[in-house]
Design a protein around this motif. Sequence first.
Motif, PDB file in Angstrom:
ATOM      1  N   LEU A  98       0.941  -1.138  -0.046  1.00 48.04           N
ATOM      2  CA  LEU A  98       0.104  -0.111  -0.102  1.00 48.04           C
ATOM      3  C   LEU A  98       1.051   1.108  -0.011  1.00 48.04           C
ATOM      4  O   LEU A  98       1.763   1.111   0.784  1.00 48.04           O
ATOM      5  CB  LEU A  98      -0.824  -0.010   1.200  1.00 48.04           C
ATOM      6  CG  LEU A  98      -1.723  -1.030   1.361  1.00 48.04           C
ATOM      7  CD1 LEU A  98      -2.597  -0.947   2.737  1.00 48.04           C
ATOM      8  CD2 LEU A  98      -2.926  -1.070   0.252  1.00 48.04           C
ATOM      9  N   GLU A 102      -2.701   5.829   0.811  1.00 53.46           N
ATOM     10  CA  GLU A 102      -3.834   4.907   0.740  1.00 53.46           C
ATOM     11  C   GLU A 102      -3.812   4.216   2.415  1.00 53.46           C
ATOM     12  O   GLU A 102      -4.815   3.931   2.674  1.00 53.46           O
ATOM     13  CB  GLU A 102      -3.381   3.573  -0.154  1.00 53.46           C
ATOM     14  CG  GLU A 102      -4.392   2.630  -0.143  1.00 53.46           C
ATOM     15  CD  GLU A 102      -4.174   1.564  -1.366  1.00 53.46           C
ATOM     16  OE1 GLU A 102      -4.978   0.595  -1.401  1.00 53.46           O
ATOM     17  OE2 GLU A 102      -3.221   1.732  -2.000  1.00 53.46           O
ATOM     18  N   GLN A 131     -11.766   2.706  -3.759  1.00 50.50           N
ATOM     19  CA  GLN A 131     -10.622   3.634  -3.131  1.00 50.50           C
ATOM     20  C   GLN A 131     -10.286   4.623  -4.252  1.00 50.50           C
ATOM     21  O   GLN A 131     -10.294   5.733  -3.600  1.00 50.50           O
ATOM     22  CB  GLN A 131      -9.482   2.622  -3.412  1.00 50.50           C
ATOM     23  CG  GLN A 131      -8.120   3.444  -2.879  1.00 50.50           C
ATOM     24  CD  GLN A 131      -8.421   3.610  -1.324  1.00 50.50           C
ATOM     25  OE1 GLN A 131      -8.953   2.884  -0.530  1.00 50.50           O
ATOM     26  NE2 GLN A 131      -7.615   4.476  -0.977  1.00 50.50           N
ATOM     27  N   GLU A 135     -10.493   8.633  -3.225  1.00 52.72           N
ATOM     28  CA  GLU A 135      -9.230   9.548  -3.088  1.00 52.72           C
ATOM     29  C   GLU A 135      -9.698  10.787  -4.387  1.00 52.72           C
ATOM     30  O   GLU A 135      -9.362  11.609  -4.186  1.00 52.72           O
ATOM     31  CB  GLU A 135      -8.082   8.629  -3.694  1.00 52.72           C
ATOM     32  CG  GLU A 135      -7.451   7.815  -2.552  1.00 52.72           C
ATOM     33  CD  GLU A 135      -6.216   7.368  -2.963  1.00 52.72           C
ATOM     34  OE1 GLU A 135      -6.176   7.170  -4.087  1.00 52.72           O
ATOM     35  OE2 GLU A 135      -5.657   6.216  -2.156  1.00 52.72           O
TER      36      GLU A 135
END
Length: 159
Positions: A98, A102, A131, A135
Amino acid sequence: RKKAEERRKAQEAEEQKRLRELEQEEARLKEEARKRLEREEARRRADAEKEAEREQRQQQPPAAAGGGSSGGGGGGAGSDPEAARRAQIAAIMRDASLAPAEKQSRVQAILAGKLDPAAVRKETTPAPIQQQMHEHPQQVQAQAPLPPQQRAAAGGAGA
Protein backbone atom coordinates in the motif's frame (compact mmCIF):
# COMPACT_ATOMS: atom_id res chain seq x y z
CA ARG A 1 67.48 37.11 49.24
CA LYS A 2 65.50 35.30 51.88
CA LYS A 3 62.37 37.22 50.95
CA ALA A 4 62.83 36.34 47.29
CA GLU A 5 63.18 32.64 48.14
CA GLU A 6 60.14 32.78 50.40
CA ARG A 7 58.14 34.45 47.62
CA ARG A 8 59.29 31.85 45.12
CA LYS A 9 58.36 29.00 47.49
CA ALA A 10 54.99 30.60 48.14
CA GLN A 11 54.41 30.92 44.39
CA GLU A 12 55.36 27.26 43.87
CA ALA A 13 53.00 26.22 46.67
CA GLU A 14 50.19 28.29 45.10
CA GLU A 15 50.94 26.76 41.72
CA GLN A 16 50.81 23.24 43.13
CA LYS A 17 47.58 24.08 44.91
CA ARG A 18 46.08 25.35 41.64
CA LEU A 19 47.24 22.19 39.82
CA ARG A 20 45.58 19.99 42.48
CA GLU A 21 42.36 22.03 42.18
CA LEU A 22 42.45 21.69 38.39
CA GLU A 23 42.99 17.94 38.67
CA GLN A 24 40.09 17.65 41.10
CA GLU A 25 37.87 19.69 38.82
CA GLU A 26 38.87 17.54 35.85
CA ALA A 27 38.15 14.36 37.79
CA ARG A 28 34.76 15.76 38.85
CA LEU A 29 33.90 16.64 35.24
CA LYS A 30 34.93 13.17 34.05
CA GLU A 31 32.75 11.58 36.73
CA GLU A 32 29.79 13.75 35.73
CA ALA A 33 30.29 12.85 32.06
CA ARG A 34 30.49 9.14 32.95
CA LYS A 35 27.26 9.35 34.97
CA ARG A 36 25.56 11.27 32.16
CA LEU A 37 26.60 8.60 29.65
CA GLU A 38 25.29 5.87 31.94
CA ARG A 39 21.92 7.65 32.26
CA GLU A 40 21.69 8.15 28.49
CA GLU A 41 22.59 4.51 27.85
CA ALA A 42 19.97 3.36 30.37
CA ARG A 43 17.40 5.62 28.70
CA ARG A 44 18.31 4.23 25.26
CA ARG A 45 18.00 0.66 26.51
CA ALA A 46 14.61 1.43 28.08
CA ASP A 47 13.43 3.05 24.83
CA ALA A 48 14.66 0.08 22.81
CA GLU A 49 12.88 -2.33 25.16
CA LYS A 50 9.65 -0.31 24.89
CA GLU A 51 9.93 -0.26 21.10
CA ALA A 52 10.58 -4.01 20.96
CA GLU A 53 7.62 -4.59 23.26
CA ARG A 54 5.42 -2.38 21.08
CA GLU A 55 6.51 -4.20 17.91
CA GLN A 56 5.92 -7.55 19.56
CA ARG A 57 2.39 -6.49 20.57
CA GLN A 58 1.70 -5.35 17.00
CA GLN A 59 2.97 -8.63 15.53
CA GLN A 60 0.83 -10.79 17.81
CA PRO A 61 -2.41 -12.06 16.28
CA PRO A 62 -5.53 -10.26 17.58
CA ALA A 63 -6.90 -13.40 19.29
CA ALA A 64 -3.70 -13.85 21.33
CA ALA A 65 -3.57 -10.18 22.29
CA GLY A 66 -7.25 -10.04 23.29
CA GLY A 67 -7.29 -13.40 25.11
CA GLY A 68 -4.35 -12.57 27.34
CA SER A 69 -5.65 -9.18 28.44
CA SER A 70 -9.32 -10.03 28.97
CA GLY A 71 -8.92 -11.97 32.20
CA GLY A 72 -12.72 -12.31 32.59
CA GLY A 73 -15.62 -12.72 30.21
CA GLY A 74 -17.16 -9.31 30.93
CA GLY A 75 -13.96 -7.26 30.74
CA GLY A 76 -12.82 -8.56 27.35
CA ALA A 77 -16.13 -8.03 25.57
CA GLY A 78 -15.93 -4.23 25.68
CA SER A 79 -12.38 -4.06 24.29
CA ASP A 80 -12.87 -6.64 21.50
CA PRO A 81 -13.92 -4.12 18.79
CA GLU A 82 -11.13 -1.80 19.87
CA ALA A 83 -8.58 -4.61 19.78
CA ALA A 84 -9.81 -5.63 16.32
CA ARG A 85 -9.52 -2.01 15.16
CA ARG A 86 -5.96 -1.72 16.49
CA ALA A 87 -4.99 -5.03 14.90
CA GLN A 88 -6.49 -3.95 11.57
CA ILE A 89 -4.62 -0.63 11.65
CA ALA A 90 -1.38 -2.45 12.50
CA ALA A 91 -1.93 -4.83 9.57
CA ILE A 92 -2.51 -1.89 7.22
CA MET A 93 0.65 -0.15 8.40
CA ARG A 94 2.70 -3.35 7.88
CA ASP A 95 1.34 -3.87 4.36
CA ALA A 96 4.20 -2.91 2.06
CA SER A 97 2.01 -3.07 -1.06
CA LEU A 98 0.00 0.00 0.00
CA ALA A 99 1.09 3.54 -0.73
CA PRO A 100 1.41 5.86 2.30
CA ALA A 101 -1.60 7.92 1.19
CA GLU A 102 -3.68 4.77 0.82
CA LYS A 103 -2.60 3.57 4.27
CA GLN A 104 -3.54 6.91 5.75
CA SER A 105 -6.96 6.98 4.10
CA ARG A 106 -7.74 3.43 5.24
CA VAL A 107 -6.66 4.15 8.80
CA GLN A 108 -8.77 7.32 8.83
CA ALA A 109 -11.76 5.37 7.56
CA ILE A 110 -11.31 2.81 10.34
CA LEU A 111 -10.97 5.48 13.00
CA ALA A 112 -14.02 7.32 11.68
CA GLY A 113 -16.03 4.11 11.97
CA LYS A 114 -16.68 3.90 8.22
CA LEU A 115 -15.09 0.47 7.99
CA ASP A 116 -16.15 -2.39 10.22
CA PRO A 117 -13.00 -4.24 11.35
CA ALA A 118 -14.79 -7.61 11.30
CA ALA A 119 -16.18 -7.04 7.79
CA VAL A 120 -12.85 -5.88 6.38
CA ARG A 121 -11.11 -8.93 7.78
CA LYS A 122 -13.55 -11.14 5.85
CA GLU A 123 -12.84 -9.32 2.59
CA THR A 124 -10.53 -11.25 0.32
CA THR A 125 -9.92 -8.69 -2.41
CA PRO A 126 -9.64 -4.91 -2.18
CA ALA A 127 -12.10 -2.71 -4.00
CA PRO A 128 -9.94 -0.43 -6.18
CA ILE A 129 -12.93 1.46 -7.59
CA GLN A 130 -14.15 2.34 -4.11
CA GLN A 131 -10.64 3.46 -3.27
CA GLN A 132 -10.55 5.63 -6.41
CA MET A 133 -13.87 7.19 -5.48
CA HIS A 134 -12.55 7.91 -2.02
CA GLU A 135 -9.36 9.55 -3.29
CA HIS A 136 -10.55 11.15 -6.56
CA PRO A 137 -14.36 11.36 -6.71
CA GLN A 138 -14.36 13.94 -9.54
CA GLN A 139 -12.32 11.72 -11.87
CA VAL A 140 -14.46 8.66 -11.22
CA GLN A 141 -17.65 10.66 -11.70
CA ALA A 142 -16.31 12.08 -14.96
CA GLN A 143 -15.85 8.54 -16.27
CA ALA A 144 -19.53 7.69 -15.65
CA PRO A 145 -21.88 8.19 -18.63
CA LEU A 146 -23.62 11.55 -18.66
CA PRO A 147 -27.39 11.98 -19.01
CA PRO A 148 -28.47 13.18 -22.49
CA GLN A 149 -29.06 16.78 -21.37
CA GLN A 150 -25.64 17.09 -19.76
CA ARG A 151 -24.01 15.25 -22.68
CA ALA A 152 -25.45 17.81 -25.09
CA ALA A 153 -24.28 20.69 -22.87
CA ALA A 154 -20.81 19.21 -22.55
CA GLY A 155 -20.61 18.50 -26.27
CA GLY A 156 -21.71 22.05 -27.13
CA ALA A 157 -19.23 23.59 -24.73
CA GLY A 158 -16.38 21.44 -26.01
CA ALA A 159 -17.13 22.12 -29.70
